[in-house]
Design a protein around this motif. Structure first.
Motif, PDB file in Angstrom:
ATOM      1  N   SER A   2       0.827  -1.201   0.000  1.00 57.64           N
ATOM      2  CA  SER A   2       0.000   0.000   0.000  1.00 57.64           C
ATOM      3  C   SER A   2       0.866   1.257   0.000  1.00 57.64           C
ATOM      4  N   GLN A   3       0.235   2.367  -0.311  1.00 58.12           N
ATOM      5  CA  GLN A   3       0.954   3.644  -0.322  1.00 58.12           C
ATOM      6  C   GLN A   3       1.478   4.001   1.073  1.00 58.12           C
ATOM      7  N   GLU A   5       2.395   1.860   3.382  1.00 58.96           N
ATOM      8  CA  GLU A   5       3.574   1.015   3.626  1.00 58.96           C
ATOM      9  C   GLU A   5       4.787   1.537   2.869  1.00 58.96           C
ATOM     10  N   LYS A   6       4.574   2.014   1.655  1.00 55.76           N
ATOM     11  CA  LYS A   6       5.683   2.582   0.888  1.00 55.76           C
ATOM     12  C   LYS A   6       6.230   3.828   1.577  1.00 55.76           C
ATOM     13  N   LEU A   7       5.329   4.652   2.102  1.00 56.58           N
ATOM     14  CA  LEU A   7       5.759   5.841   2.830  1.00 56.58           C
ATOM     15  C   LEU A   7       6.551   5.459   4.081  1.00 56.58           C
TER      16      LEU A   7
END
Length: 179
Positions: A2-3, A5-7
């Protein structure tokens, strides 16, 4: 991934570079003090501020990678489903309330620091103490964001009994301990 998690991953990897700078700054402080008989208060405080940043900003990253301290006397012997339950309930009833309590407890403290543009009490110290104190609120944000991701992952794993597990199989985790 997810975005969120990427962040979290990006912040964690970025903050990890701070540890190199902490070592270099500490080395510089020692060299200045013992070889040149000169103090470097701002440099010393910078290392201290970065140290705080590493621990506060990387909390979500550590949660994502299951790196927080866990007393796993029973947990390691649980089935994958029971682990999901423990992690789901722990996130819901421990992580979220404690994070919100930290936010509530430190909000006025941080706000007062910003109101007075708090600076270091040391001569030659840094002028941005209020930024350092703001890391307390960023700690809460990072934990709540990653906690939401963890809650969703464990909740979905509990709803979908046949889905892939987030954990190694019991055979994988026990084989290393028995060797």
């Amino acid at each position: 991934m997810s975005q969120l998690e990427k962040l979290t991953e990006l912040i964690g990897k970025g903050v990890s570079w701070c540890t190199l700078f902490i070592v270099l700054m500490t080395l510089a402080v020692v060299v200045l003090r013992y070889l040149f008989n000169t103090g470097a208060t701002a440099l010393q405080e910078s290392a201290l501020y970065l140290h705080g940043a590493v621990f506060t900003l990387a909390a979500g990253y550590t949660l994502k990678h299951d790196g927080h301290v866990r007393v796993d006397i029973f947990y390691r012997h649980f089935s994958s489903r029971n682990r999901h339950w423990v992690d789901f309930l722990g996130t819901l009833f421990l992580l979220f309330p404690v994070s919100l309590f930290i936010a509530y407890s430190c909000f006025d403290y941080v706000l007062a620091s910003w109101k007075y543009a708090e600076t270091s009490v040391e001569a030659g110290g840094l002028a941005y103490v209020y930024l350092q104190k703001s890391l307390l609120l960023l700690l809460v944000v990072s934990l709540l964001l990653q906690g939401a991701v963890e809650l969703t992952k464990h909740g979905l794993a509990l709803l979908h009994r046949d889905g892939p597990s987030l954990y190694k199989s019991e055979d994988d985790s026990n084989s290393g301990a028995e060797q």
